[in-house]
Scaffold this motif. Structure first.
Motif, mmCIF file in Angstrom:
data_model
loop_
_atom_site.group_PDB
_atom_site.id
_atom_site.type_symbol
_atom_site.label_atom_id
_atom_site.label_comp_id
_atom_site.label_asym_id
_atom_site.label_seq_id
_atom_site.Cartn_x
_atom_site.Cartn_y
_atom_site.Cartn_z
ATOM 1 N N ASP A 6 60.393 50.294 44.477
ATOM 2 C CA ASP A 6 59.743 50.010 46.061
ATOM 3 C C ASP A 6 58.893 48.886 45.857
ATOM 4 N N SER A 7 58.668 48.376 47.214
ATOM 5 C CA SER A 7 57.824 47.560 47.543
ATOM 6 C C SER A 7 56.395 47.775 47.131
ATOM 7 N N ASN A 8 55.616 46.984 46.468
ATOM 8 C CA ASN A 8 54.060 47.175 46.540
ATOM 9 C C ASN A 8 53.715 47.917 45.268
ATOM 10 N N LYS A 33 55.537 45.267 40.864
ATOM 11 C CA LYS A 33 56.855 44.642 39.716
ATOM 12 C C LYS A 33 56.433 43.243 39.652
ATOM 13 N N THR A 34 55.783 42.403 40.525
ATOM 14 C CA THR A 34 55.662 40.871 40.425
ATOM 15 C C THR A 34 54.472 41.043 39.341
ATOM 16 N N CYS A 35 53.585 41.822 39.612
ATOM 17 C CA CYS A 35 52.274 41.919 38.912
ATOM 18 C C CYS A 35 52.531 42.326 37.266
ATOM 19 N N GLY A 38 48.398 37.175 32.831
ATOM 20 C CA GLY A 38 47.217 37.413 33.679
ATOM 21 C C GLY A 38 47.743 38.382 34.910
ATOM 22 N N PHE A 39 46.569 38.760 35.525
ATOM 23 C CA PHE A 39 47.018 39.428 36.799
ATOM 24 C C PHE A 39 46.818 38.658 37.973
ATOM 25 N N PRO A 40 47.746 38.408 38.697
ATOM 26 C CA PRO A 40 47.675 37.358 39.874
ATOM 27 C C PRO A 40 46.744 37.894 41.028
ATOM 28 N N ARG A 42 46.384 37.277 43.924
ATOM 29 C CA ARG A 42 47.163 37.687 45.328
ATOM 30 C C ARG A 42 48.613 37.515 45.091
ATOM 31 N N THR A 43 49.441 38.577 45.800
ATOM 32 C CA THR A 43 50.583 38.500 45.632
ATOM 33 C C THR A 43 51.469 38.697 47.091
ATOM 34 N N GLU A 44 52.454 37.931 47.195
ATOM 35 C CA GLU A 44 53.213 38.355 48.345
ATOM 36 C C GLU A 44 54.301 38.825 48.158
ATOM 37 N N ALA A 45 55.057 39.673 49.293
ATOM 38 C CA ALA A 45 56.401 40.299 49.156
ATOM 39 C C ALA A 45 57.299 39.463 48.305
ATOM 40 N N THR A 46 58.132 39.881 47.310
ATOM 41 C CA THR A 46 59.308 38.912 47.045
ATOM 42 C C THR A 46 60.393 39.056 47.687
ATOM 43 N N TRP A 74 63.903 39.420 35.594
ATOM 44 C CA TRP A 74 64.021 39.243 37.126
ATOM 45 C C TRP A 74 63.396 40.049 38.114
ATOM 46 N N ASP A 75 62.576 39.513 38.818
ATOM 47 C CA ASP A 75 61.536 40.542 39.569
ATOM 48 C C ASP A 75 62.281 40.628 40.825
ATOM 49 N N THR A 76 62.645 41.674 41.346
ATOM 50 C CA THR A 76 63.617 41.854 42.566
ATOM 51 C C THR A 76 62.801 42.218 43.782
ATOM 52 N N ALA A 77 63.225 42.004 44.966
ATOM 53 C CA ALA A 77 62.552 42.491 46.325
ATOM 54 C C ALA A 77 62.409 43.854 46.379
ATOM 55 N N GLY A 78 61.431 44.550 46.637
ATOM 56 C CA GLY A 78 61.478 46.082 46.985
ATOM 57 C C GLY A 78 61.651 46.185 48.370
ATOM 58 N N CYS A 105 47.969 52.691 36.577
ATOM 59 C CA CYS A 105 47.413 53.631 36.205
ATOM 60 C C CYS A 105 45.771 53.433 35.945
ATOM 61 N N ASP A 106 45.287 52.293 36.236
ATOM 62 C CA ASP A 106 43.837 52.133 36.312
ATOM 63 C C ASP A 106 43.323 52.857 37.671
ATOM 64 N N LEU A 107 44.109 53.353 38.743
ATOM 65 C CA LEU A 107 43.581 53.866 39.722
ATOM 66 C C LEU A 107 43.406 55.660 39.521
ATOM 67 N N SER A 109 49.225 49.752 33.434
ATOM 68 C CA SER A 109 48.563 49.074 34.737
ATOM 69 C C SER A 109 48.504 47.757 34.442
ATOM 70 N N ALA A 110 49.116 47.028 35.310
ATOM 71 C CA ALA A 110 49.501 45.453 35.322
ATOM 72 C C ALA A 110 47.944 44.792 35.446
ATOM 73 N N LYS A 111 47.021 45.660 36.196
ATOM 74 C CA LYS A 111 45.728 45.116 36.368
ATOM 75 C C LYS A 111 44.656 45.162 35.563
HETATM 76 N N1 LIG Z 1 45.126 48.522 41.206
HETATM 77 C C1 LIG Z 1 46.276 48.130 40.780
HETATM 78 N N2 LIG Z 1 46.886 47.386 41.712
HETATM 79 C C2 LIG Z 1 47.858 46.806 41.296
HETATM 80 C C3 LIG Z 1 48.688 47.048 39.996
HETATM 81 N N3 LIG Z 1 49.592 46.253 39.852
HETATM 82 C C4 LIG Z 1 49.772 45.493 41.354
HETATM 83 N N4 LIG Z 1 48.848 45.915 41.887
HETATM 84 C C5 LIG Z 1 48.631 45.480 43.286
HETATM 85 O O1 LIG Z 1 49.632 46.263 44.034
HETATM 86 C C6 LIG Z 1 50.123 45.200 45.271
HETATM 87 C C7 LIG Z 1 51.310 44.866 45.289
HETATM 88 O O2 LIG Z 1 51.954 44.216 44.008
HETATM 89 P P1 LIG Z 1 53.292 43.452 43.794
HETATM 90 O O3 LIG Z 1 53.117 42.942 42.316
HETATM 91 O O4 LIG Z 1 53.483 42.225 44.673
HETATM 92 O O5 LIG Z 1 54.269 44.409 44.268
HETATM 93 P P2 LIG Z 1 55.806 44.239 44.340
HETATM 94 O O6 LIG Z 1 56.582 45.608 43.673
HETATM 95 O O7 LIG Z 1 56.468 43.218 43.425
HETATM 96 O O8 LIG Z 1 56.031 44.264 45.671
HETATM 97 P P3 LIG Z 1 57.484 43.528 46.240
HETATM 98 O O9 LIG Z 1 57.484 42.208 45.948
HETATM 99 O O10 LIG Z 1 57.304 43.786 48.050
HETATM 100 O O11 LIG Z 1 58.733 44.360 45.850
HETATM 101 C C8 LIG Z 1 49.138 44.123 45.096
HETATM 102 O O12 LIG Z 1 48.225 43.973 45.960
HETATM 103 C C9 LIG Z 1 48.564 43.856 43.542
HETATM 104 O O13 LIG Z 1 47.584 43.427 43.448
HETATM 105 C C10 LIG Z 1 47.906 47.734 38.946
HETATM 106 O O14 LIG Z 1 48.113 47.910 37.905
HETATM 107 N N5 LIG Z 1 46.533 48.487 39.589
#
Ligand SMILES: Nc1nc2c(ncn2[C@@H]2O[C@H](COP(=O)(O)OP(=O)(O)OP(=O)(O)O)[C@@H](O)[C@H]2O)c(=O)[nH]1
Length: 342
Positions: free
Chosen positions: A66-68, A71-73, A82-84, A86-90, A112-116, A261-263, A289-291
């Motif tokens: 799913d989006s958000n 995946k990108t992170c 690193g942890f970006p 900010r990210t935008e929708a792929t 390959w990071d696909t759009a959600g 999982c950090d949340l 957790s990517a973060k």
């Molecule tokens: N707390 C927390 N936030 C995260 C984590 N990974 C990603 N996020 C947040 O979740 C949001 C979406 O992250 P993305 O990596 O852009 O999500 P995506 O799945 O690639 O989304 P699409 O490109 O739309 O498919 C961003 O605001 C990130 O900062 C994590 O491990 N922990």
């Protein structure tokens, strides 16, 4: 208009999904060209360089969910460390890669990071699955909907990719623990031990579907309760529906990743439920957790476990990454016509 790009080279999110972004790679191509074209003493160097490049294997891993969900992170964390901020929708697909060294072999792991979001997936989606070696399904542990939607993602994927469930007998998953060397290459050492998933309260109750398989699982858990689950039954050849004559003679390993999982206070998807789901679909489960920087090694493990698993599949071809012949041609209207060379 035709977008042309070297297969295996770095490309970036773009309006029409395909752009080249690799000055280093361009340099490599140029060097290779001048070597092969050069006279005199350059010949043996050119051969050596070519042999080296021919031996670089590329593992293509596609990340879906799913989006958000992050995946990108996750792909950033693996490829960039690193942890970006900010990210935008792929849009379409993002492409990143990292060289890793496994048991003396340098391998390029392409992620390959696909759009959600459906509206950003467009007709290119079939091409994401072209020569995919492994699939990572991601959900957000704080979002039950993203977990429930996995079934749909798996079905969507299955329409494009007839995967092979892995058999326990085919070889077990490696348990790599990465360490960066001076060049930033992840080196996998022996005896390493990653945290592949969280410890779960045991025993985990499972439906008695297949007594033989249950027995194998029981044995695995007895020998190592933290051993990731991996079992399956068949080993049918893999093929792609858009081109049945693609020769992808690999089983396609798939893993499930619960991210964020950090949340801890907001977790909605219990580990036991996720594990049951992963087990049902013959996947390993990673919760991470990517973060959280402390989890970065866990993120590495997701991709390294796949890479190590793929490495055992000797039939994965070697790719001449420097060769112009390794180019793939895509048109903007990719959905209309396959560019399959076969
Ligand atoms: N707390 C927390 N936030 C995260 C984590 N990974 C990603 N996020 C947040 O979740 C949001 C979406 O992250 P993305 O990596 O852009 O999500 P995506 O799945 O690639 O989304 P699409 O490109 O739309 O498919 C961003 O605001 C990130 O900062 C994590 O491990 N922990």
């Amino acid at each position: 208009m035709t977008n042309e790009f070297p297969d295996g080279k770095r490309w970036k999110r773009a309006e029409h999904d395909v752009t080249i972004l690799a000055p280093g790679d361009v340099h490599k191509v140029a060097r290779s060209r001048s070597n092969s074209g050069g006279g005199g003493g350059g010949g043996s160097n050119a051969r050596a360089s070519q042999e080296l490049s021919i031996q670089t294997r590329i593992f293509k891993i596609i990340v879906i969910g799913d989006s958000n969900v992050g995946k990108t992170c996750l792909t950033f964390r693996f490829t960039g460390g690193g942890f970006p901020d900010r990210t935008e929708a792929t849009i379409g697909v993002d492409f990143r890669e990292k060289a890793v060294e496994i048991e003396g072999e340098t391998i390029k792991v392409q992620v390959w990071d696909t759009a959600g979001q459906e509206r950003f997936r467009k007709s290119m989606v079939k091409h994401y699955y072209h020569n995919v070696h492994a699939v990572v399904f991601v959900y957000d542990v704080t979002n039950m909907t993203s977990f429930c939607n996995l079934q749909t993602w798996i079905e969507k994927t299955a329409k494009l990719l007839f995967y092979t469930p892995l058999t326990g007998a085919e070889g077990s998953w490696f348990k790599p623990q990465g360490r960066q060397n001076m060049e930033g290459v992840l080196v996998v050492g022996e005896g390493a031990r990653p945290l592949l998933r969280r410890d779960l309260p045991s025993p985990i109750v499972e439906p008695p579907q297949d007594p033989e398989r249950d027995e194998a699982v029981k044995k695995t858990r007895q020998s190592d309760p933290r051993e990731p689950l991996m079992h399956g039954t068949s080993s049918a050849p893999v093929c792609f529906s858009e081109c049945n004559s693609h020769r992808v003679s690999a089983s396609v390993p798939r893993v499930l990743v619960g991210n964020k999982c950090d949340l801890v206070d907001r977790i909605q998807v219990p580990s036991s439920v996720a594990l049951r789901f992963a087990d049902t679909h013959n996947m390993l489960l990673f919760e991470t957790s990517a973060k959280d920087p402390k989890e970065s090694q866990n993120v590495d493990c997701i991709f390294m476990a796949l890479a190590c698993r793929l490495k055992t599949q000797k039939f994965l071809i070697y790719r001449d990454v420097d060769s112009e012949d390794a180019r793939v041609h895509l048109t903007q209207n990719c959905g209309a016509k396959s560019n399959c060379p076969c």
